[in-house]
Write an enzyme that holds these catalytic residues in place. Structure first.
Site, mmCIF file in Angstrom:
data_model
loop_
_atom_site.group_PDB
_atom_site.id
_atom_site.type_symbol
_atom_site.label_atom_id
_atom_site.label_comp_id
_atom_site.label_asym_id
_atom_site.label_seq_id
_atom_site.Cartn_x
_atom_site.Cartn_y
_atom_site.Cartn_z
ATOM 1 N N HIS A 302 0.841 -1.206 0.000
ATOM 2 C CA HIS A 302 0.000 0.000 0.000
ATOM 3 C C HIS A 302 0.872 1.250 0.000
ATOM 4 O O HIS A 302 0.703 2.145 -0.847
ATOM 5 C CB HIS A 302 -0.915 -0.020 1.224
ATOM 6 C CG HIS A 302 -1.758 1.201 1.395
ATOM 7 N ND1 HIS A 302 -3.090 1.252 1.041
ATOM 8 C CD2 HIS A 302 -1.459 2.442 1.882
ATOM 9 C CE1 HIS A 302 -3.570 2.459 1.296
ATOM 10 N NE2 HIS A 302 -2.594 3.206 1.817
ATOM 11 N N GLU A 303 1.802 1.309 0.948
ATOM 12 C CA GLU A 303 2.665 2.487 1.034
ATOM 13 C C GLU A 303 3.575 2.594 -0.186
ATOM 14 O O GLU A 303 3.919 3.696 -0.621
ATOM 15 C CB GLU A 303 3.488 2.454 2.323
ATOM 16 C CG GLU A 303 2.670 2.441 3.614
ATOM 17 C CD GLU A 303 1.690 3.600 3.731
ATOM 18 O OE1 GLU A 303 1.880 4.633 3.067
ATOM 19 O OE2 GLU A 303 0.700 3.467 4.492
ATOM 20 N N HIS A 306 1.963 4.565 -2.911
ATOM 21 C CA HIS A 306 2.187 6.006 -2.737
ATOM 22 C C HIS A 306 3.587 6.395 -3.197
ATOM 23 O O HIS A 306 3.780 7.424 -3.864
ATOM 24 C CB HIS A 306 2.043 6.384 -1.254
ATOM 25 C CG HIS A 306 0.641 6.417 -0.747
ATOM 26 N ND1 HIS A 306 -0.376 7.112 -1.382
ATOM 27 C CD2 HIS A 306 0.078 5.852 0.362
ATOM 28 C CE1 HIS A 306 -1.501 6.968 -0.690
ATOM 29 N NE2 HIS A 306 -1.255 6.216 0.362
ATOM 30 N N GLU A 331 -5.457 8.132 -2.770
ATOM 31 C CA GLU A 331 -5.230 6.773 -2.275
ATOM 32 C C GLU A 331 -5.402 5.708 -3.361
ATOM 33 O O GLU A 331 -5.318 4.506 -3.075
ATOM 34 C CB GLU A 331 -6.190 6.475 -1.116
ATOM 35 C CG GLU A 331 -5.946 7.301 0.143
ATOM 36 C CD GLU A 331 -4.672 6.915 0.878
ATOM 37 O OE1 GLU A 331 -4.178 5.791 0.675
ATOM 38 O OE2 GLU A 331 -4.166 7.753 1.655
#
Length: 517
Positions: A302-303, A306, A331
């Site tokens: 997930h990170e 980003h 997101e």
């Protein structure tokens, strides 16, 4: 967060032996008889367990403690400390409300949402209420399934299902339906292999690779931090990433991506490369030998979504670089790369047995996915409730101060299948109210967008160069410099979004398909 509260449990045997190491051992003198209470010589030392109700310990106790009274106490204390946070949140709501009105808006929610795709509070609230109605029937079915299971296990046909039962009985149901040993799963995910997995992703999708680079004097803030360059054979260095992945005292407690320097065009031939930090809190003091559970792997991916957004954007100005986009699209890359953490075709490239080198069995990955998909409506309903709560607390209020405890209790009763427990105020630990105030709905927007993108663009061949080119050239490259609605339609087709009441909402059909609605 620095005053989490605690629960003392006697005797220690009420806590499963295999999780006692997570908590603090304590003891007390227990009198042998009422008449002998004043005589310490006639007392026996009784061992107990102190559960400090920080989020990790609460989660562990609620998942594994078979004693319902232990779970109840942990839930109540864990969701009612620190009480001082009620006043902190009240001040935050008042300050934001005053600020928003100074800026000509009726509420902080209006101020926060106006520049986003949604454009207005009414558009978001309508979307959330519709989604709440859509998911309600299946969430109620799942609730009744869990309640029936509890009644069978406890041999009590009238037992009610309480909030402190959720993690315990869902975990038990998942374990009985699918054989997934967490220690076996973790054996395929040493952190060093997971970092190699990130390299597999960038090389397969974008033809780039990460290389560790030395740091200058004073550049690193801790010995565990490493610095990587993302390098492309034709384009050279694309950006730099600091990895700070281990928990330590005094460190930022969550997992996050931080943009340290945005990219920008310096001249016709010169580009200022982005620099980011990827920060997690994995438990280890042994460097890259730490093993991750699959939840941690998903968080890492997930990170990393980003991080790629920041590293691969190429914008004229740095205030459009990477994640500096409308909040309700920000997101999307992170949610998209969560799918990669669940796909066997991806996992088999790096999730290898430490001794044999064999890839993670496809049967195990299927079991992980089946377990994950057992109560999808319950999970989705929770996210809808969080989003409505956030929007309500920072919305218009006819009277002050706002009684946030009553407001949240009413919303929980209306939008979830679960009881509200009197005396608790879970929301005062929900840190997203600070950094995502009136914007938590953006996770649901992004989940809808990412699910559509995954199904329409990536699922067929998630690691192909053509998939990577689409992700990079049609989405990541533009950062916030391209209208997000145009960006999404160019990437995933016109059906990915809908116009509603002067704003934009996601199409929910892909999400509904994913959760079986």
């Amino acid at each position: 967060m620095n005053k989490p509260g605690f629960v003392d449990i006697y005797p220690a045997s009420r806590i499963p032996r295999n999780i006692q190491h997570n908590f603090k051992p304590i003891s007390r003198f227990k009198p042998r008889g009422v008449e002998e209470q004043s005589n310490a010589m006639n007392a026996t030392r009784q061992k107990g367990i102190r559960i400090v109700t920080d989020s990790g310990s609460v989660s562990s106790a609620l998942r594994w403690a078979s004693d319902e009274e232990v779970r109840r106490q942990v839930y109540v204390v864990g969701n009612s400390e620190p009480r001082e946070n009620i006043g902190v949140l009240d001040e935050l709501i008042d300050a934001r409300d005053e600020f928003a009105k100074t800026m000509g808006c009726r509420s902080y929610a209006e101020f926060a949402i106006r520049p986003n795709m949604a454009a207005s509070v009414d558009v978001v609230m309508s979307f959330l209420n519709d989604l709440s109605d859509t998911v309600r029937h299946k969430a109620d079915e799942e609730f009744n399934t869990i309640k029936d299971f509890k009644r069978r296990v406890c041999n009590d046909k009238s037992a009610d299902l309480e909030p402190w039962d959720e993690d315990y009985f869902i975990g038990m149901m998942k374990s009985s339906a699918h054989t997934v040993d967490p220690s076996v799963v973790a054996s395929y995910f040493p952190l060093s292999q997971c970092i190699k997995g990130l390299n597999v992703l960038v090389e397969s999708l974008f033809g780039a690779t990460f290389h560790q680079v030395p740091m200058g004097d004073g550049e690193s803030w801790h010995p565990n931090v490493i610095k990587l360059s993302l390098h492309h054979p034709d384009e050279g260095d694309l950006g730099f990433m600091y990895l700070d992945l281990y928990s330590r005292k005094g460190k930022y407690p969550g997992c996050a991506h931080f943009a340290i320097r945005g990219g920008r065009r310096l001249s016709g031939t010169n580009y200022q490369l982005p620099i980011i930090a990827l920060v997690c809190n994995f438990s280890s003091s042994r460097g890259l030998t730490a093993r991750l559970n699959h939840c941690d792997v998903e968080t890492l991916f997930h990170e990393f979504g980003h991080a790629l957004h920041s590293l691969l954007s190429r914008t004229e100005y740095q205030h459009f670089s990477g994640t500096r986009v409308a909040l309700d699209v920000a997101e999307t890359p992170s949610n998209l790369f969560e799918f990669y953490a669940w796909d066997y075709r991806v996992l088999r490239t790096f999730a290898l047995d430490e001794t044999t080198g064999d890839p993670i069995p496809e049967k195990l990955v299927k079991a992980l996915n089946a377990s994950r998909n057992m109560f999808p409506a319950t999970d989705l309903q929770r996210q809808v409730f969080y989003s409505i709560m956030d929007l309500t607390l920072f919305g218009e209020h006819t009277s002050k101060p706002v009684d946030t405890i009553s407001a949240v209790a009413d919303l929980k009763r209306k939008h979830t299948s679960w009881n509200y427990v009197e005396g608790t105020h879970w929301h005062t630990r929900f840190s997203h109210l600070i950094n995502y105030g009136a914007g938590y709905y953006s996770y649901l927007y992004a989940r809808c967008f990412a699910t559509t993108i995954w199904q329409e663009v990536c699922q067929g061949d998630p690691l192909s160069r053509s998939t990577g080119s689409a992700i990079r050239d049609k989405f990541l490259r533009h950062g916030g410099a391209k209208d997000p609605s145009v960006l999404l339609k160019d990437f995933a087709g016109d059906s990915v979004i809908k116009n509603s009441g002067g704003g934009i909402i996601p199409d929910i059909s892909s999400l509904c398909k994913e959760v079986g609605l």
